[in-house]
Design a protein around this motif. Structure first.
Motif, mmCIF file in Angstrom:
data_model
loop_
_atom_site.group_PDB
_atom_site.id
_atom_site.type_symbol
_atom_site.label_atom_id
_atom_site.label_comp_id
_atom_site.label_asym_id
_atom_site.label_seq_id
_atom_site.Cartn_x
_atom_site.Cartn_y
_atom_site.Cartn_z
ATOM 1 N N ALA A 32 -12.568 -32.352 9.384
ATOM 2 C CA ALA A 32 -12.544 -30.920 9.128
ATOM 3 C C ALA A 32 -12.710 -30.143 10.423
ATOM 4 O O ALA A 32 -13.136 -30.676 11.443
ATOM 5 C CB ALA A 32 -13.670 -30.549 8.161
ATOM 6 N N ARG A 33 -12.349 -28.862 10.339
ATOM 7 C CA ARG A 33 -12.617 -27.946 11.445
ATOM 8 C C ARG A 33 -13.329 -26.741 10.859
ATOM 9 O O ARG A 33 -13.208 -26.442 9.669
ATOM 10 C CB ARG A 33 -11.334 -27.535 12.159
ATOM 11 N N GLN A 34 -14.097 -26.053 11.710
ATOM 12 C CA GLN A 34 -14.821 -24.876 11.283
ATOM 13 C C GLN A 34 -14.295 -23.677 12.058
ATOM 14 O O GLN A 34 -14.139 -23.734 13.283
ATOM 15 C CB GLN A 34 -16.314 -25.068 11.550
ATOM 16 N N ASP A 35 -14.016 -22.580 11.351
ATOM 17 C CA ASP A 35 -13.502 -21.397 12.038
ATOM 18 C C ASP A 35 -14.654 -20.525 12.540
ATOM 19 O O ASP A 35 -15.830 -20.862 12.358
ATOM 20 C CB ASP A 35 -12.517 -20.622 11.164
ATOM 21 N N ASP A 36 -14.318 -19.409 13.162
ATOM 22 C CA ASP A 36 -15.316 -18.513 13.745
ATOM 23 C C ASP A 36 -16.259 -17.907 12.713
ATOM 24 O O ASP A 36 -17.360 -17.476 13.055
ATOM 25 C CB ASP A 36 -14.624 -17.384 14.526
ATOM 26 N N GLU A 37 -15.826 -17.857 11.461
ATOM 27 C CA GLU A 37 -16.658 -17.306 10.393
ATOM 28 C C GLU A 37 -17.516 -18.371 9.709
ATOM 29 O O GLU A 37 -18.240 -18.086 8.766
ATOM 30 C CB GLU A 37 -15.777 -16.605 9.362
ATOM 31 N N GLY A 38 -17.386 -19.613 10.162
ATOM 32 C CA GLY A 38 -18.169 -20.698 9.588
ATOM 33 C C GLY A 38 -17.513 -21.407 8.418
ATOM 34 O O GLY A 38 -18.118 -22.298 7.830
ATOM 35 N N LEU A 39 -16.285 -21.023 8.077
ATOM 36 C CA LEU A 39 -15.584 -21.682 6.974
ATOM 37 C C LEU A 39 -15.056 -23.036 7.437
ATOM 38 O O LEU A 39 -14.584 -23.174 8.566
ATOM 39 C CB LEU A 39 -14.432 -20.812 6.479
ATOM 40 N N LEU A 40 -15.132 -24.017 6.549
ATOM 41 C CA LEU A 40 -14.659 -25.360 6.845
ATOM 42 C C LEU A 40 -13.289 -25.589 6.233
ATOM 43 O O LEU A 40 -13.016 -25.159 5.115
ATOM 44 C CB LEU A 40 -15.627 -26.412 6.294
ATOM 45 N N TYR A 41 -12.421 -26.289 6.975
ATOM 46 C CA TYR A 41 -11.088 -26.634 6.521
ATOM 47 C C TYR A 41 -10.887 -28.124 6.698
ATOM 48 O O TYR A 41 -11.027 -28.637 7.802
ATOM 49 C CB TYR A 41 -10.027 -25.888 7.340
ATOM 50 N N ILE A 42 -10.563 -28.810 5.605
ATOM 51 C CA ILE A 42 -10.236 -30.233 5.686
ATOM 52 C C ILE A 42 -8.851 -30.320 6.312
ATOM 53 O O ILE A 42 -7.892 -29.739 5.810
ATOM 54 C CB ILE A 42 -10.235 -30.911 4.304
ATOM 55 N N VAL A 43 -8.735 -31.057 7.424
ATOM 56 C CA VAL A 43 -7.443 -31.144 8.114
ATOM 57 C C VAL A 43 -6.748 -32.481 7.920
ATOM 58 O O VAL A 43 -5.532 -32.563 8.048
ATOM 59 C CB VAL A 43 -7.570 -30.825 9.627
ATOM 60 N N ASP A 44 -7.498 -33.525 7.623
ATOM 61 C CA ASP A 44 -6.852 -34.822 7.430
ATOM 62 C C ASP A 44 -7.899 -35.859 7.062
ATOM 63 O O ASP A 44 -9.096 -35.560 6.968
ATOM 64 C CB ASP A 44 -6.133 -35.263 8.711
ATOM 65 N N ARG A 45 -7.435 -37.065 6.890
ATOM 66 C CA ARG A 45 -8.312 -38.224 6.689
ATOM 67 C C ARG A 45 -8.414 -38.941 8.027
ATOM 68 O O ARG A 45 -7.423 -39.027 8.766
ATOM 69 C CB ARG A 45 -7.716 -39.174 5.650
ATOM 70 N N LYS A 46 -9.583 -39.453 8.328
ATOM 71 C CA LYS A 46 -9.795 -40.144 9.606
ATOM 72 C C LYS A 46 -8.788 -41.274 9.793
ATOM 73 O O LYS A 46 -8.243 -41.454 10.874
ATOM 74 C CB LYS A 46 -11.226 -40.674 9.680
ATOM 75 N N LYS A 47 -8.534 -42.015 8.722
ATOM 76 C CA LYS A 47 -7.619 -43.155 8.839
ATOM 77 C C LYS A 47 -6.173 -42.722 9.054
ATOM 78 O O LYS A 47 -5.347 -43.516 9.457
ATOM 79 C CB LYS A 47 -7.734 -44.065 7.619
ATOM 80 N N ASP A 48 -5.856 -41.442 8.781
ATOM 81 C CA ASP A 48 -4.494 -40.946 8.970
ATOM 82 C C ASP A 48 -4.291 -40.262 10.317
ATOM 83 O O ASP A 48 -3.161 -39.902 10.655
ATOM 84 C CB ASP A 48 -4.111 -39.970 7.853
ATOM 85 N N MET A 49 -5.366 -40.066 11.072
ATOM 86 C CA MET A 49 -5.228 -39.427 12.377
ATOM 87 C C MET A 49 -4.472 -40.356 13.328
ATOM 88 O O MET A 49 -4.696 -41.560 13.351
ATOM 89 C CB MET A 49 -6.595 -39.106 12.980
#
Length: 155
Positions: A32-49
């Protein structure tokens, strides 16, 4: 993650259960990544990176760009071994009905939207993507052919 609602374990898979529940936390494998407002976004699965040329490339981001292209019905992206890059971004694409995949144009599209490191080095046009018993794209199956001689865990 940790809560009372977390699973107890995988049925008849004690090693996988131990790894997933290490230290009392459920390790989901999600990135996941966190934006400037503190919201979390799932971006992928570790095994798929995909690690290509020293860059972390999220397969899900490449798949989203590919799927938004008018000629693509569906797409799956994996990393395959490459002596120069470590892993090579490889896309499997299913054309939309009545459409033709122009591979150079598709690569160029991804490059314009995400940057050159995200552009697939190889594009494989297929009639359909393999799926698991629950209907998800079977990336383990896609990776198996390419990683059979490697130590990488394709699960």
């Amino acid at each position: 993650m940790r809560s009372r609602g977390v699973m107890l374990g995988y049925r008849n898979l004690p090693e996988e259960t131990e790894a997933a529940l290490k230290g009392g936390w459920l390790h989901t494998g999600d990135l996941a990544r966190q934006d400037d407002e503190g919201l979390l976004y799932i971006v992928d699965r570790k095994k798929d990176m995909i690690i290509s040329g020293g860059f972390n490339i999220y397969a899900g981001e490449v798949e989203a760009v590919l799927a938004a292209h008018p000629s693509v019905g569906s797409a799956a992206v994996i990393g395959v071994p490459d002596s120069r890059w470590g892993e090579m971004v490889t896309a499997f694409v299913v054309p939309r009905p009545g459409r033709h995949i122009d591979v150079p144009a598709l690569r160029s599209h991804v490059k314009q939207v995400k940057g050159s490191m995200y552009a697939p080095k190889k594009v494989v046009v297929v009639d359909s993507l393999p799926t698991t018993s629950v209907g998800k794209v079977d990336k383990k199956g896609l990776r198996a052919t390419y990683w059979a001689e490697s130590a990488r865990n394709v699960h």
